[in-house]
Design a protein around this motif. Structure first.
Motif, PDB file in Angstrom:
ATOM      1  N   LEU A  80       0.824  -1.209   0.000  1.00  0.00           N
ATOM      2  CA  LEU A  80       0.000   0.000   0.000  1.00  0.00           C
ATOM      3  C   LEU A  80       0.860   1.262   0.000  1.00  0.00           C
ATOM      4  O   LEU A  80       0.629   2.184  -0.782  1.00  0.00           O
ATOM      5  CB  LEU A  80      -0.934   0.020   1.215  1.00  0.00           C
ATOM      6  CG  LEU A  80      -2.058  -1.000   1.213  1.00  0.00           C
ATOM      7  CD1 LEU A  80      -2.755  -1.029   2.574  1.00  0.00           C
ATOM      8  CD2 LEU A  80      -3.053  -0.718   0.101  1.00  0.00           C
ATOM      9  N   PHE A  81       1.845   1.288   0.874  1.00  0.00           N
ATOM     10  CA  PHE A  81       2.652   2.495   1.020  1.00  0.00           C
ATOM     11  C   PHE A  81       3.594   2.691  -0.165  1.00  0.00           C
ATOM     12  O   PHE A  81       3.592   3.738  -0.801  1.00  0.00           O
ATOM     13  CB  PHE A  81       3.459   2.445   2.324  1.00  0.00           C
ATOM     14  CG  PHE A  81       4.096   3.754   2.683  1.00  0.00           C
ATOM     15  CD1 PHE A  81       3.489   4.603   3.586  1.00  0.00           C
ATOM     16  CD2 PHE A  81       5.308   4.144   2.120  1.00  0.00           C
ATOM     17  CE1 PHE A  81       4.072   5.826   3.918  1.00  0.00           C
ATOM     18  CE2 PHE A  81       5.896   5.360   2.440  1.00  0.00           C
ATOM     19  CZ  PHE A  81       5.280   6.201   3.338  1.00  0.00           C
ATOM     20  N   PHE A  82       4.408   1.691  -0.470  1.00  0.00           N
ATOM     21  CA  PHE A  82       5.477   1.866  -1.451  1.00  0.00           C
ATOM     22  C   PHE A  82       5.077   1.560  -2.890  1.00  0.00           C
ATOM     23  O   PHE A  82       5.538   2.224  -3.811  1.00  0.00           O
ATOM     24  CB  PHE A  82       6.690   1.011  -1.076  1.00  0.00           C
ATOM     25  CG  PHE A  82       7.417   1.506   0.142  1.00  0.00           C
ATOM     26  CD1 PHE A  82       8.210   2.636   0.068  1.00  0.00           C
ATOM     27  CD2 PHE A  82       7.288   0.851   1.351  1.00  0.00           C
ATOM     28  CE1 PHE A  82       8.878   3.110   1.184  1.00  0.00           C
ATOM     29  CE2 PHE A  82       7.957   1.313   2.475  1.00  0.00           C
ATOM     30  CZ  PHE A  82       8.751   2.443   2.389  1.00  0.00           C
ATOM     31  N   ARG A  83       4.266   0.551  -3.111  1.00  0.00           N
ATOM     32  CA  ARG A  83       3.914   0.185  -4.488  1.00  0.00           C
ATOM     33  C   ARG A  83       2.729   0.977  -5.019  1.00  0.00           C
ATOM     34  O   ARG A  83       2.748   1.452  -6.145  1.00  0.00           O
ATOM     35  CB  ARG A  83       3.613  -1.310  -4.597  1.00  0.00           C
ATOM     36  CG  ARG A  83       4.801  -2.190  -4.470  1.00  0.00           C
ATOM     37  CD  ARG A  83       5.672  -2.065  -5.686  1.00  0.00           C
ATOM     38  NE  ARG A  83       6.853  -2.891  -5.486  1.00  0.00           N
ATOM     39  CZ  ARG A  83       7.911  -2.843  -6.244  1.00  0.00           C
ATOM     40  NH1 ARG A  83       7.950  -2.037  -7.264  1.00  0.00           N
ATOM     41  NH2 ARG A  83       8.937  -3.602  -5.995  1.00  0.00           N
ATOM     42  N   LEU A  84       1.693   1.099  -4.203  1.00  0.00           N
ATOM     43  CA  LEU A  84       0.498   1.822  -4.646  1.00  0.00           C
ATOM     44  C   LEU A  84       0.569   3.316  -4.338  1.00  0.00           C
ATOM     45  O   LEU A  84      -0.312   4.070  -4.744  1.00  0.00           O
ATOM     46  CB  LEU A  84      -0.756   1.213  -4.019  1.00  0.00           C
ATOM     47  CG  LEU A  84      -1.050  -0.238  -4.403  1.00  0.00           C
ATOM     48  CD1 LEU A  84      -2.279  -0.744  -3.677  1.00  0.00           C
ATOM     49  CD2 LEU A  84      -1.215  -0.378  -5.912  1.00  0.00           C
ATOM     50  N   HIS A  85       1.600   3.711  -3.577  1.00  0.00           N
ATOM     51  CA  HIS A  85       1.789   5.118  -3.214  1.00  0.00           C
ATOM     52  C   HIS A  85       0.571   5.665  -2.472  1.00  0.00           C
ATOM     53  O   HIS A  85       0.120   6.781  -2.729  1.00  0.00           O
ATOM     54  CB  HIS A  85       2.108   5.974  -4.441  1.00  0.00           C
ATOM     55  CG  HIS A  85       3.326   5.533  -5.166  1.00  0.00           C
ATOM     56  ND1 HIS A  85       3.634   5.997  -6.420  1.00  0.00           N
ATOM     57  CD2 HIS A  85       4.329   4.672  -4.830  1.00  0.00           C
ATOM     58  CE1 HIS A  85       4.766   5.441  -6.825  1.00  0.00           C
ATOM     59  NE2 HIS A  85       5.200   4.629  -5.877  1.00  0.00           N
TER      60      HIS A  85
END
Length: 146
Positions: A80-85
């Motif tokens: 959620l944090f790093f891939r989907l921003h």
């Protein structure tokens, strides 16, 4: 190991992350790897200790199940944090991640205080990470989703 590898593979410190406003109290990026290494080692030892001290086959299955749920939630936060921003979605998910550490601590304490205490660094780090996540959401205008 699988959770650590998958979580690390989701962590992209590229231009999007570098462009985020972060609080002054955020540790340097290099500190996260060693911190997670210690945390995962302690969590693995906790799991082995809890499994060995569990009084029944059913309780040993619970140990495995609780760690599986935690692993999924840990990987999901990174996605959620790093891939989907979406740090705004990650701040909601981190509450579930936090409980997936706290609940085993309570359960494991019934048959192994050591297994429970070995999860304290993990819970402390996720608490800190949640505060950091919250500040990043605020500083970058994502809007707090609650």
């Amino acid at each position: 190991m699988v959770v650590a590898i998958l979580g690390a593979s989701m962590t992209d410190l590229g231009p999007w992350y570098e462009g985020l406003k972060k609080p002054d109290w955020q540790p340097p990026d290099w500190a996260f790897g060693p911190a997670w290494t210690v945390i995962f080692a302690a969590a693995a030892l906790s799991g082995v200790t809890a499994w060995r001290h569990a009084p029944t086959d059913a309780s040993r299955e619970w140990v495995i199940g609780l760690f599986a749920i935690n692993g999924i939630l840990n990987i999901l936060w990174s996605a959620l944090f790093f891939r989907l921003h979406r740090p705004d979605w990650a701040i909601v998910e981190v509450g579930f991640l936090w409980f997936s550490i706290f609940v085993p601590m309570i359960i494991f304490a019934r048959y192994s205080k050591a297994a429970s205490l070995l999860l304290v660094p993990y819970l402390a780090w996720v608490t800190f990470a949640a505060l950091l996540n919250f500040e990043i959401v605020k500083l970058n205008g994502f809007g707090v989703p609650f």
